[in-house]
Each structure stands twice: as C-alpha cells, then as structure tokens.
Scaffold this motif. Structure first.
Motif, mmCIF file in Angstrom:
data_model
loop_
_atom_site.group_PDB
_atom_site.id
_atom_site.type_symbol
_atom_site.label_atom_id
_atom_site.label_comp_id
_atom_site.label_asym_id
_atom_site.label_seq_id
_atom_site.Cartn_x
_atom_site.Cartn_y
_atom_site.Cartn_z
ATOM 1 N N PRO A 115 4.204 7.484 6.221
ATOM 2 C CA PRO A 115 4.909 8.729 5.909
ATOM 3 C C PRO A 115 4.748 9.131 4.442
ATOM 4 O O PRO A 115 4.360 8.311 3.595
ATOM 5 C CB PRO A 115 6.369 8.387 6.234
ATOM 6 N N PRO A 116 5.048 10.379 4.132
ATOM 7 C CA PRO A 116 4.921 10.857 2.749
ATOM 8 C C PRO A 116 5.732 10.006 1.773
ATOM 9 O O PRO A 116 6.869 9.622 2.064
ATOM 10 C CB PRO A 116 5.471 12.285 2.818
ATOM 11 N N LYS A 117 5.116 9.677 0.650
ATOM 12 C CA LYS A 117 5.769 8.941 -0.435
ATOM 13 C C LYS A 117 6.325 7.589 0.025
ATOM 14 O O LYS A 117 7.276 7.070 -0.555
ATOM 15 C CB LYS A 117 6.908 9.771 -1.040
ATOM 16 N N ASP A 118 5.729 7.020 1.052
ATOM 17 C CA ASP A 118 6.230 5.763 1.603
ATOM 18 C C ASP A 118 5.209 4.651 1.355
ATOM 19 O O ASP A 118 4.115 4.886 0.839
ATOM 20 C CB ASP A 118 6.502 5.920 3.098
ATOM 21 N N ASN A 170 2.480 14.206 -0.212
ATOM 22 C CA ASN A 170 3.623 14.857 0.441
ATOM 23 C C ASN A 170 3.411 15.049 1.935
ATOM 24 O O ASN A 170 4.227 15.689 2.602
ATOM 25 C CB ASN A 170 3.900 16.216 -0.213
ATOM 26 N N LYS A 171 2.316 14.545 2.455
ATOM 27 C CA LYS A 171 2.043 14.576 3.885
ATOM 28 C C LYS A 171 1.751 13.153 4.370
ATOM 29 O O LYS A 171 1.402 12.272 3.584
ATOM 30 C CB LYS A 171 0.843 15.475 4.190
ATOM 31 N N THR A 172 1.870 12.979 5.666
ATOM 32 C CA THR A 172 1.587 11.671 6.257
ATOM 33 C C THR A 172 0.100 11.343 6.118
ATOM 34 O O THR A 172 -0.760 12.195 6.336
ATOM 35 C CB THR A 172 1.983 11.663 7.743
ATOM 36 N N LEU A 173 -0.172 10.106 5.755
ATOM 37 C CA LEU A 173 -1.550 9.634 5.616
ATOM 38 C C LEU A 173 -1.829 8.650 6.748
ATOM 39 O O LEU A 173 -1.079 7.696 6.951
ATOM 40 C CB LEU A 173 -1.740 8.949 4.267
ATOM 41 N N LYS A 174 -2.897 8.928 7.502
ATOM 42 C CA LYS A 174 -3.238 8.043 8.615
ATOM 43 C C LYS A 174 -4.277 7.029 8.157
ATOM 44 O O LYS A 174 -5.366 7.390 7.707
ATOM 45 C CB LYS A 174 -3.775 8.835 9.806
ATOM 46 N N LEU A 175 -3.906 5.775 8.287
ATOM 47 C CA LEU A 175 -4.820 4.674 8.000
ATOM 48 C C LEU A 175 -5.591 4.377 9.280
ATOM 49 O O LEU A 175 -5.029 3.893 10.261
ATOM 50 C CB LEU A 175 -4.027 3.446 7.543
ATOM 51 N N ILE A 182 0.860 -1.181 0.000
ATOM 52 C CA ILE A 182 0.000 0.000 0.000
ATOM 53 C C ILE A 182 0.898 1.234 0.000
ATOM 54 O O ILE A 182 1.936 1.255 0.662
ATOM 55 C CB ILE A 182 -0.964 0.013 1.200
ATOM 56 N N TYR A 183 0.494 2.242 -0.770
ATOM 57 C CA TYR A 183 1.323 3.431 -0.975
ATOM 58 C C TYR A 183 0.605 4.689 -0.493
ATOM 59 O O TYR A 183 -0.608 4.839 -0.676
ATOM 60 C CB TYR A 183 1.637 3.616 -2.461
#
Length: 319
Positions: free
Chosen positions: A99-102, A63-68, A58-59
């Motif tokens: 994290p961004p782009k992670d 450019n900001k952290t995405l909270k699942l 999963i990507y």
C-alpha cells in the motif's frame, strides 16, 4: 427499457471500478522499492547450526499501491539462506501489493553445511525483487565456520586442539576417571544454558599469547559483553587434579562452580593467569573445595566475584 438501462449502468460501473482499481497501482517503470539496508551481514555462523534471525524492510515511498511482481532468493533451493516474507516462510513470493507509504518486513536466516575447511569462509547470496520490470536486490553475506560439535556427549580421555572451534550443545561431561586436555588457542563456545561438567579431570593448557577461551555462541556484536549466555564450568565434588592456566571465561551464568552443597568431598583446582568476567551470578562458586588461585582477574559479576561455602582450603595470590 428499464432492464436495458440497468445492464448498461452495471457495465459502466464495472468498467469505471476496474479503471479506478488499475489507476490505484503504479505502472511507471521508474518506480523503485526502497530498502532499509542494501546488505544483510551475519557474523560468523557455525556450520550445521542455524543463525540468529536478521531482517530488513522494503518500502513503497509513493502515494499509490506498488505491486511487487516477484521476490526470491537468487540461489533457490540450493541456497544456505532462508527468507520469511512478512510472516510467511518462502523462497519465492509473487504479486505482493504494498500500500501507499507502507512497508514490509523480510526476515532472513542461514544454515551452512560443513565446509571442509578450518578457517571461516564467506557465503553469499541475494534477495531479488522485480517491480514494473525493474530488478533490484539486497545482498546476503555470512561467514561460515566449521566446528567440532559436542552435543550432549560424555567425554573419555581426549585432547582438544586449536584446528577449529568446539561448540558445546546441551552440555558435555568429562567422565569419571578420564581427562579432557585443552591445548593452547582452543576456542570453546557453549550454547544457551549449556555447561562443561567435570566428573573426571580438566586440564586447560593455555599460554599468554594463545589463551583458551570459553564463551557463548552468540557472536553478534550486541552479545560481546552480555552475561548469562551459557551455564558454567562445573567441577564435581569427586573431581581432583584440575588445572586451568591462561584461560578466558566470559559471559556465563557462573564462571566456575566447584563442589556441591549436598556433598562433603573436596574437589581440587589450580587456577592461574586466567580472566573470569561478565558473569550473571558468581565468578567462582565453591563448596568445600581446595583452590589454589594465582594471578587471576575476576570482574563484573552481578552478585559476588567469589563465594566460598562449607569450609575448604583456599589460597588467592595476586588476584
């Protein structure tokens, strides 16, 4: 006065830090995860035996952290599937920060209970992901196949029919004075390093349109022609009267080993209309044996197609 100033400054710093931290997460309801695959498919999985491990990623493309908020297997505790979320086994995980782009790895396995049917049956589930109120999923699909599980057994007089496959785990042996008869169309799968050992007698009654197939139990496409996946058909020096007709023996360490270097008895084998291929060692490995081989193909062995040692009687025609 200084004390009051210090308190105000500290409060201002905490508020600012908190806002910065909040600003670091994506709250946009249109923000979605991206996946390396929308479906994870397993090749045929034998019931009661766990599958190979599959995975997807999963990507977070932003450019900001995405909270699942949460990810879980839809079938819950009743699911045949198991999930390992970035190294942690779980059926559900919560509040995962990407994290961004992670990206993160999701590993999936499946173990299917006996189905009570002879033909493969499709089993489905999915992994559900919720981020910012959005629901996404990756589908899980497997084909469950009931088998006759032969696990470290000593076999007496028995006949194998083609109602469903046979899976040999930890090897199996035909006892002295007993016969294993394998009828047309039977598929025999052998687990890693497992062998079929014959102290008694082996009769393989394949036909041209329904050969008996011996192969490894890894059914993924990548393993279709990989040698060395299981042991061998081992015919002991005391075994006589063996017949193998219309069989396919593939992807093993040795196709057939007959006899043993430490013994002087002469085992016998009539081998006909058979294919022995993709072998990591030797196709036919014989020690002082009596083999009558007719119309048989031996191909793709790492060392020798045929190795005959300690004398014996051998007749190879149209091979």
């Amino acid at each position: 006065m200084k004390k009051t100033f210090f308190i105000i400054t500290a409060v201002f710093f905490l508020i600012t830090f908190s806002r910065c931290k909040e600003d670091g997460f994506i709250s946009d309801p249109d923000a979605l995860l991206r996946f390396s695959a929308d479906t994870v498919s397993f090749d045929t999985v034998f019931t009661t035996i766990g599958s190979a491990t599959m995975y997807f990623k999963i990507y977070n493309p932003y450019n900001k952290t995405l909270k699942l908020s949460t990810a879980y297997i839809a079938g819950g505790e009743n699911s045949f599937f198991r999930m390992n979320f970035d190294g942690e086994p779980a059926r559900r995980v919560n509040n995962i920060e990407i994290p961004p782009k992670d990206s993160l790895f999701i590993f999936v396995e499946v173990t299917i209970d006996p189905l009570g049917v002879n033909n493969p049956l499709i089993v489905k589930d999915s992994v559900i992901f919720i981020t910012n109120g959005n629901l996404q999923n990756v589908k899980l699909i497997a084909y469950g196949q009931d088998v006759h599980l032969i696990k470290g057994k000593i076999l007496k007089n028995t006949v194998w029919e083609a109602d469903k496959p046979y899976l040999i785990y930890n090897s199996a042996a035909v006892d002295t004075g007993n016969t294993l008869t394998i009828n047309p169309g039977v598929q025999v799968y052998l687990h890693d390093r497992s062998s079929l050992i014959v102290w008694g007698k082996l009769i393989v009654n394949g036909t041209s349109d329904k050969p008996v197939i011996f192969q490894g139990d890894r059914l993924e496409e990548d393993y279709r022609i990989i040698a060395g996946q299981w042991g061998t058909i081992y015919i002991d020096p005391i075994s006589t009267g063996n017949i193998i007709n219309y069989a396919i023996i593939k992807n093993s360490i040795a196709g057939i080993q007959i006899g043993h270097p430490s013994q002087n008895k002469q085992p016998t084998l009539q081998l006909s209309n058979t294919i022995i291929q993709n072998i990591s060692y030797v196709g036919i490995y014989a020690f002082g044996a009596d083999i009558n081989c007719y119309n048989t193909i031996l191909a793709n062995a790492t060392y020798n197609l045929v190795t005959l040692l300690k004398g014996g009687r051998y007749n190879f025609s149209h091979c």
